[in-house]
Design an enzyme around this catalytic site. Structure first.
Site, PDB file in Angstrom:
ATOM      1  N   ASP A  11       0.847  -1.143  -0.019  1.00  0.00           N
ATOM      2  CA  ASP A  11      -0.083  -0.171   0.206  1.00  0.00           C
ATOM      3  C   ASP A  11       0.801   1.039  -0.010  1.00  0.00           C
ATOM      4  O   ASP A  11       2.180   1.051  -0.127  1.00  0.00           O
ATOM      5  CB  ASP A  11      -0.765  -0.077   1.105  1.00  0.00           C
ATOM      6  N   HIS A  12       0.218   2.542   0.130  1.00  0.00           N
ATOM      7  CA  HIS A  12       1.105   3.717   0.093  1.00  0.00           C
ATOM      8  C   HIS A  12       2.002   3.487   1.183  1.00  0.00           C
ATOM      9  O   HIS A  12       3.309   4.120   1.007  1.00  0.00           O
ATOM     10  CB  HIS A  12       0.282   4.756   0.531  1.00  0.00           C
ATOM     11  N   CYS A  68       3.117  -3.078   4.057  1.00  0.00           N
ATOM     12  CA  CYS A  68       2.369  -2.115   4.490  1.00  0.00           C
ATOM     13  C   CYS A  68       3.112  -1.493   5.619  1.00  0.00           C
ATOM     14  O   CYS A  68       4.237  -1.571   6.064  1.00  0.00           O
ATOM     15  CB  CYS A  68       0.872  -2.663   4.625  1.00  0.00           C
ATOM     16  N   THR A  70       2.528  -1.868   8.796  1.00  0.00           N
ATOM     17  CA  THR A  70       3.096  -3.014   9.923  1.00  0.00           C
ATOM     18  C   THR A  70       3.257  -4.267   9.391  1.00  0.00           C
ATOM     19  O   THR A  70       3.743  -5.230   9.895  1.00  0.00           O
ATOM     20  CB  THR A  70       1.786  -2.903  10.800  1.00  0.00           C
ATOM     21  N   HIS A 101       9.787 -23.997   8.732  1.00  0.00           N
ATOM     22  CA  HIS A 101       8.765 -24.551   9.385  1.00  0.00           C
ATOM     23  C   HIS A 101       7.482 -24.517   8.917  1.00  0.00           C
ATOM     24  O   HIS A 101       6.560 -25.445   8.970  1.00  0.00           O
ATOM     25  CB  HIS A 101       8.741 -24.232  11.084  1.00  0.00           C
ATOM     26  N   ARG A 135       8.461 -33.339  10.188  1.00  0.00           N
ATOM     27  CA  ARG A 135       7.372 -33.186  10.940  1.00  0.00           C
ATOM     28  C   ARG A 135       6.465 -32.160  10.759  1.00  0.00           C
ATOM     29  O   ARG A 135       5.483 -31.861  11.070  1.00  0.00           O
ATOM     30  CB  ARG A 135       7.936 -33.196  12.366  1.00  0.00           C
ATOM     31  N   HIS A 136       6.989 -31.042  10.033  1.00  0.00           N
ATOM     32  CA  HIS A 136       6.456 -29.818   9.828  1.00  0.00           C
ATOM     33  C   HIS A 136       5.316 -30.152   8.775  1.00  0.00           C
ATOM     34  O   HIS A 136       4.430 -29.204   8.406  1.00  0.00           O
ATOM     35  CB  HIS A 136       7.351 -28.619   9.286  1.00  0.00           C
TER      36      HIS A 136
HETATM   37  C1  RB5 Z   1      -1.952   2.509   6.355  1.00  0.00           C
HETATM   38  O1  RB5 Z   1      -2.119   3.835   7.025  1.00  0.00           O
HETATM   39  C2  RB5 Z   1      -1.663   1.462   7.329  1.00  0.00           C
HETATM   40  O2  RB5 Z   1      -2.914   1.444   8.182  1.00  0.00           O
HETATM   41  C3  RB5 Z   1      -1.490   0.175   6.737  1.00  0.00           C
HETATM   42  O3  RB5 Z   1      -0.195   0.348   5.873  1.00  0.00           O
HETATM   43  C4  RB5 Z   1      -1.146  -0.941   7.513  1.00  0.00           C
HETATM   44  O4  RB5 Z   1      -0.371  -0.810   8.568  1.00  0.00           O
HETATM   45  C5  RB5 Z   1      -2.282  -1.945   8.217  1.00  0.00           C
HETATM   46  O5  RB5 Z   1      -2.185  -2.846   8.491  1.00  0.00           O
END
Ligand code: RB5
Length: 144
Positions: A11-12, A68, A70, A101, A135-136
């Protein structure tokens, strides 16, 4: 791994890191299938997670990289497809074990959480570590 391209999407919030990683992959000799986004304008991460899932499920790429803010939202979107095993990784050990794994086929990174060096190291571990099987294998089969 086959000679299929590495798919990449963001994403951005992940756009700059995606561009950096795509450049790294190309200079390492990989063909890169860039699914967008194509600039820093605000977009919705589910659209790009789902584009990745469709690409993996259709066999157009064997491995994918998502970015993204996170790594969480875009991996949740991709993981709604049963063909996808997307792992959010913030360190090399997680990236290595996600392959060894979990046979992860998509690596998800958080551009607001890790720096370029860690991201590059995670991608390298993700692309070079084989699945251990053994095993995995039965556990991974249950995921599908
Ligand atoms: C975008 O602002 C943010 O929410 C997105 O990039 C991401 O972190 C969502 O999980």
């Amino acid at each position: 791994m086959s000679e299929k391209p590495i798919a990449i999407a963001s994403d951005h919030a992940g756009y700059e890191m995606k561009a950096m990683l795509a450049e790294m992959l190309r200079s390492d000799g990989w063909e890169v299938l860039d699914l967008g986004t194509d600039g820093p304008q605000s977009v919705d991460y589910p659209d790009f997670g789902m584009a990745m899932a469709e690409t993996i499920a259709a066999g157009r790429a064997e491995r994918g990289i998502l970015v993204c803010g996170t790594g969480i939202g875009i991996s949740i979107a991709a993981n709604r497809n049963p063909k996808v095993r997307a792992a959010v990784c913030h360190d090399v050990t997680s990236a290595r074990l996600a392959r060894a794994h979990n046979d992860a086929n998509v690596l998800a990174l958080g551009a607001r959480l890790i720096g370029a060096e860690v991201a590059r190291d995670c991608v390298a571990a993700f692309l070079t570590t084989p699945f251990e099987g053994g095993r995995h294998a039965a556990r991974v089969a249950k995921l599908g």
